[in-house]
Design a protein around this motif. Structure first.
Motif, PDB file in Angstrom:
ATOM      1  N   ILE A 123      10.996  -6.687   2.701  1.00  0.00           N
ATOM      2  CA  ILE A 123      10.565  -7.599   1.638  1.00  0.00           C
ATOM      3  C   ILE A 123       9.178  -8.157   1.954  1.00  0.00           C
ATOM      4  CG2 ILE A 123      11.039  -9.806   0.507  1.00  0.00           C
ATOM      5  CD1 ILE A 123      14.043  -9.216   0.995  1.00  0.00           C
ATOM      6  N   ILE A 124       8.956  -8.510   3.216  1.00  0.00           N
ATOM      7  CA  ILE A 124       7.641  -9.030   3.613  1.00  0.00           C
ATOM      8  C   ILE A 124       6.566  -7.961   3.429  1.00  0.00           C
ATOM      9  CG2 ILE A 124       6.276  -9.782   5.607  1.00  0.00           C
ATOM     10  CD1 ILE A 124       8.798 -11.317   6.536  1.00  0.00           C
ATOM     11  N   GLN A 125       6.904  -6.704   3.749  1.00  0.00           N
ATOM     12  CA  GLN A 125       5.944  -5.621   3.519  1.00  0.00           C
ATOM     13  C   GLN A 125       5.649  -5.475   2.029  1.00  0.00           C
ATOM     14  OE1 GLN A 125       4.252  -3.974   5.879  1.00  0.00           O
ATOM     15  NE2 GLN A 125       3.086  -3.025   4.214  1.00  0.00           N
ATOM     16  N   ALA A 126       6.677  -5.629   1.195  1.00  0.00           N
ATOM     17  CA  ALA A 126       6.475  -5.585  -0.258  1.00  0.00           C
ATOM     18  C   ALA A 126       5.558  -6.720  -0.706  1.00  0.00           C
ATOM     19  CB  ALA A 126       7.822  -5.680  -0.972  1.00  0.00           C
ATOM     20  N   ILE A 127       5.718  -7.881  -0.094  1.00  0.00           N
ATOM     21  CA  ILE A 127       4.849  -9.024  -0.406  1.00  0.00           C
ATOM     22  C   ILE A 127       3.411  -8.725   0.000  1.00  0.00           C
ATOM     23  CG2 ILE A 127       4.322 -11.404   0.268  1.00  0.00           C
ATOM     24  CD1 ILE A 127       7.381 -11.858   0.428  1.00  0.00           C
ATOM     25  N   PHE A 128       3.229  -8.162   1.195  1.00  0.00           N
ATOM     26  CA  PHE A 128       1.878  -7.829   1.665  1.00  0.00           C
ATOM     27  C   PHE A 128       1.187  -6.864   0.699  1.00  0.00           C
ATOM     28  CE2 PHE A 128       2.772  -8.638   6.474  1.00  0.00           C
ATOM     29  CZ  PHE A 128       2.733 -10.000   6.231  1.00  0.00           C
ATOM     30  N   GLU A 129       1.939  -5.887   0.197  1.00  0.00           N
ATOM     31  CA  GLU A 129       1.347  -4.924  -0.734  1.00  0.00           C
ATOM     32  C   GLU A 129       1.071  -5.564  -2.092  1.00  0.00           C
ATOM     33  OE1 GLU A 129       3.627  -1.351  -1.020  1.00  0.00           O
ATOM     34  OE2 GLU A 129       3.712  -1.060   1.154  1.00  0.00           O
ATOM     35  N   THR A 130       2.029  -6.348  -2.575  1.00  0.00           N
ATOM     36  CA  THR A 130       1.870  -6.985  -3.883  1.00  0.00           C
ATOM     37  C   THR A 130       0.694  -7.949  -3.888  1.00  0.00           C
ATOM     38  OG1 THR A 130       4.256  -6.800  -4.294  1.00  0.00           O
ATOM     39  CG2 THR A 130       3.039  -8.389  -5.629  1.00  0.00           C
ATOM     40  N   SER A 131       0.506  -8.647  -2.777  1.00  0.00           N
ATOM     41  CA  SER A 131      -0.585  -9.627  -2.673  1.00  0.00           C
ATOM     42  C   SER A 131      -1.905  -8.989  -2.247  1.00  0.00           C
ATOM     43  CB  SER A 131      -0.204 -10.715  -1.668  1.00  0.00           C
ATOM     44  OG  SER A 131      -0.088 -10.177  -0.356  1.00  0.00           O
ATOM     45  N   LYS A 132      -1.898  -7.659  -2.034  1.00  0.00           N
ATOM     46  CA  LYS A 132      -3.081  -6.894  -1.625  1.00  0.00           C
ATOM     47  C   LYS A 132      -3.541  -7.222  -0.203  1.00  0.00           C
ATOM     48  CE  LYS A 132      -3.140  -5.279  -5.812  1.00  0.00           C
ATOM     49  NZ  LYS A 132      -2.534  -3.952  -6.088  1.00  0.00           N
ATOM     50  N   ARG A 133      -2.678  -7.844   0.575  1.00  0.00           N
ATOM     51  CA  ARG A 133      -3.022  -8.079   1.983  1.00  0.00           C
ATOM     52  C   ARG A 133      -3.050  -6.757   2.746  1.00  0.00           C
ATOM     53  NH1 ARG A 133      -1.305 -12.606   6.215  1.00  0.00           N
ATOM     54  NH2 ARG A 133      -1.408 -11.421   8.150  1.00  0.00           N
ATOM     55  N   GLU A 134      -2.145  -5.845   2.389  1.00  0.00           N
ATOM     56  CA  GLU A 134      -2.105  -4.527   3.013  1.00  0.00           C
ATOM     57  C   GLU A 134      -1.940  -3.460   1.940  1.00  0.00           C
ATOM     58  OE1 GLU A 134       0.845  -4.183   6.050  1.00  0.00           O
ATOM     59  OE2 GLU A 134       0.057  -5.862   7.232  1.00  0.00           O
ATOM     60  N   ALA A 135      -2.473  -2.287   2.217  1.00  0.00           N
ATOM     61  CA  ALA A 135      -2.282  -1.138   1.331  1.00  0.00           C
ATOM     62  C   ALA A 135      -0.967  -0.452   1.688  1.00  0.00           C
ATOM     63  CB  ALA A 135      -3.439  -0.161   1.484  1.00  0.00           C
ATOM     64  N   PRO A 136      -0.384   0.298   0.762  1.00  0.00           N
ATOM     65  CA  PRO A 136       0.830   1.055   1.088  1.00  0.00           C
ATOM     66  C   PRO A 136       0.590   2.005   2.257  1.00  0.00           C
ATOM     67  CG  PRO A 136       0.469   1.031  -1.277  1.00  0.00           C
ATOM     68  CD  PRO A 136      -0.767   0.448  -0.653  1.00  0.00           C
ATOM     69  N   LEU A 137       1.626   2.194   3.058  1.00  0.00           N
ATOM     70  CA  LEU A 137       1.538   3.091   4.208  1.00  0.00           C
ATOM     71  C   LEU A 137       1.528   4.546   3.749  1.00  0.00           C
ATOM     72  CD1 LEU A 137       1.753   3.746   7.278  1.00  0.00           C
ATOM     73  CD2 LEU A 137       4.238   3.684   6.974  1.00  0.00           C
ATOM     74  N   THR A 138       0.571   5.316   4.260  1.00  0.00           N
ATOM     75  CA  THR A 138       0.526   6.752   3.996  1.00  0.00           C
ATOM     76  C   THR A 138       0.474   7.506   5.319  1.00  0.00           C
ATOM     77  OG1 THR A 138      -0.582   6.515   1.851  1.00  0.00           O
ATOM     78  CG2 THR A 138      -0.761   8.646   2.940  1.00  0.00           C
ATOM     79  N   VAL A 139       1.400   8.438   5.493  1.00  0.00           N
ATOM     80  CA  VAL A 139       1.437   9.310   6.668  1.00  0.00           C
ATOM     81  C   VAL A 139       1.061  10.713   6.212  1.00  0.00           C
ATOM     82  CG1 VAL A 139       2.905  10.325   8.449  1.00  0.00           C
ATOM     83  CG2 VAL A 139       3.187   7.921   7.827  1.00  0.00           C
ATOM     84  N   ASN A 140       0.140  11.338   6.926  1.00  0.00           N
ATOM     85  CA  ASN A 140      -0.345  12.669   6.546  1.00  0.00           C
ATOM     86  C   ASN A 140       0.191  13.737   7.501  1.00  0.00           C
ATOM     87  OD1 ASN A 140      -2.314  11.961   4.333  1.00  0.00           O
ATOM     88  ND2 ASN A 140      -3.120  10.694   5.984  1.00  0.00           N
ATOM     89  N   PHE A 141       0.571  14.858   6.928  1.00  0.00           N
ATOM     90  CA  PHE A 141       1.139  15.973   7.692  1.00  0.00           C
ATOM     91  C   PHE A 141       0.404  17.247   7.291  1.00  0.00           C
ATOM     92  CE2 PHE A 141       4.179  19.484   8.068  1.00  0.00           C
ATOM     93  CZ  PHE A 141       4.697  19.299   9.349  1.00  0.00           C
ATOM     94  N   LEU A 142       0.096  18.079   8.275  1.00  0.00           N
ATOM     95  CA  LEU A 142      -0.665  19.301   8.017  1.00  0.00           C
ATOM     96  C   LEU A 142      -0.071  20.451   8.825  1.00  0.00           C
ATOM     97  CD1 LEU A 142      -3.195  20.478   6.592  1.00  0.00           C
ATOM     98  CD2 LEU A 142      -4.531  19.755   8.585  1.00  0.00           C
TER      99      LEU A 142
END
Length: 252
Positions: free
Chosen positions: A133-152
């Motif tokens: 929920i706190i991570q959702a708050i961080f994203e909603t408030s623009k404090r953090e961007a959504p996490l993206t993991v890249n695979f190649l």
């Protein structure tokens, strides 16, 4: 006392980290009000006992000098059902939380004005839910961007490129697979990401540039590429997280 879930009006999740030393020690309170189309939310997070440390000691652990956080706003209603589901399945205790161990306390209020103050026995479930929920708050408030993991995954005649993004703000997971977007199962994707952060990654041999040679690689979201078989090591010999990560991405 367990209130009827259909009658729930408000939940307060109160957490204290207990005897964990600074700069890690902290407490937070989440206030969640169930509205018709959204979750009216407030969070107060405070890091504690930092007066015992120098500024350098705090910064050396990867923190800043101002990590306390306060926010009031609306969360997506995708969070309503999982929170209520957790409340339904929880068992409760009237015992106080051990100050050394810390933990979570819950206050629940229903539409009839009834209030229940209890301690959930499934503490770990509530801790995980609270962090999400706190991570959702961080994203909603623009404090953090959504996490993206890249695979190649590069072979002699083809390549597979996957960008996996967890959007906690709307509780959805997506994979961009060679340019085509696909929505993923939320819970299964969380399991995959849990595996991603289990191994030990050797940053001394990690690459900042995107690989072009044959091999299988992962960027855990910090811009450094690690090659499977050369710089990713299982910490627990009884659990092959490295294999599960590779297979998990290849089977998306």
């Amino acid at each position: 006392m367990h209130l009827k879930t259909d009658d729930l009006l408000r939940l307060e999740i109160d957490f204290d980290s207990g005897s964990i030393p600074p700069p890690f020690s902290h407490r937070f309170k989440l206030k969640l009000n169930f509205e018709k189309n959204f979750l009216n939310t407030a969070v107060d997070m405070e890091y504690t006992h930092r007066e015992e440390l120098t500024e350098e000691e705090i910064l050396n652990e990867g923190f800043t000098l101002d990590d306390d956080y306060h926010w009031v706003g609306e969360l997506h209603n995708a969070w309503v059902a999982p929170i209520k589901k957790l409340y339904i399945k929880s068992k409760w205790s009237n015992k106080k939380i051990d100050e050394e161990e810390g933990g979570i306390r819950i206050l629940a209020k229903d539409i009839h004005g009834k209030i229940a103050r209890t301690v959930p026995l499934n503490q770990e479930d509530w801790k995980i839910e609270s962090q999400e929920i706190i991570q959702a708050i961080f994203e909603t408030s623009k404090r953090e961007a959504p996490l993206t993991v890249n695979f190649l995954h590069i072979t002699s005649d083809s390549s597979l490129e996957i960008a996996l993004t967890m959007k906690f703000s709307i509780r959805k997971a997506f994979a961009l697979i060679n340019g085509l977007e696909k929505e993923l199962n939320w819970e299964k994707t969380k399991e995959l990401l849990t595996n991603v952060y289990l191994p030990d990654y050797d940053y001394d041999i990690a690459k900042e540039n995107k690989p072009t040679k044959r091999g299988t690689y992962i960027d855990c979201g910090d811009g450094f590429w690690h090659e499977f078989g050369k710089g990713i090591y299982n910490i627990d010999a009884s659990y092959d997280a490295v294999y599960k990560i590779k297979e998990g991405f290849l089977n998306l």
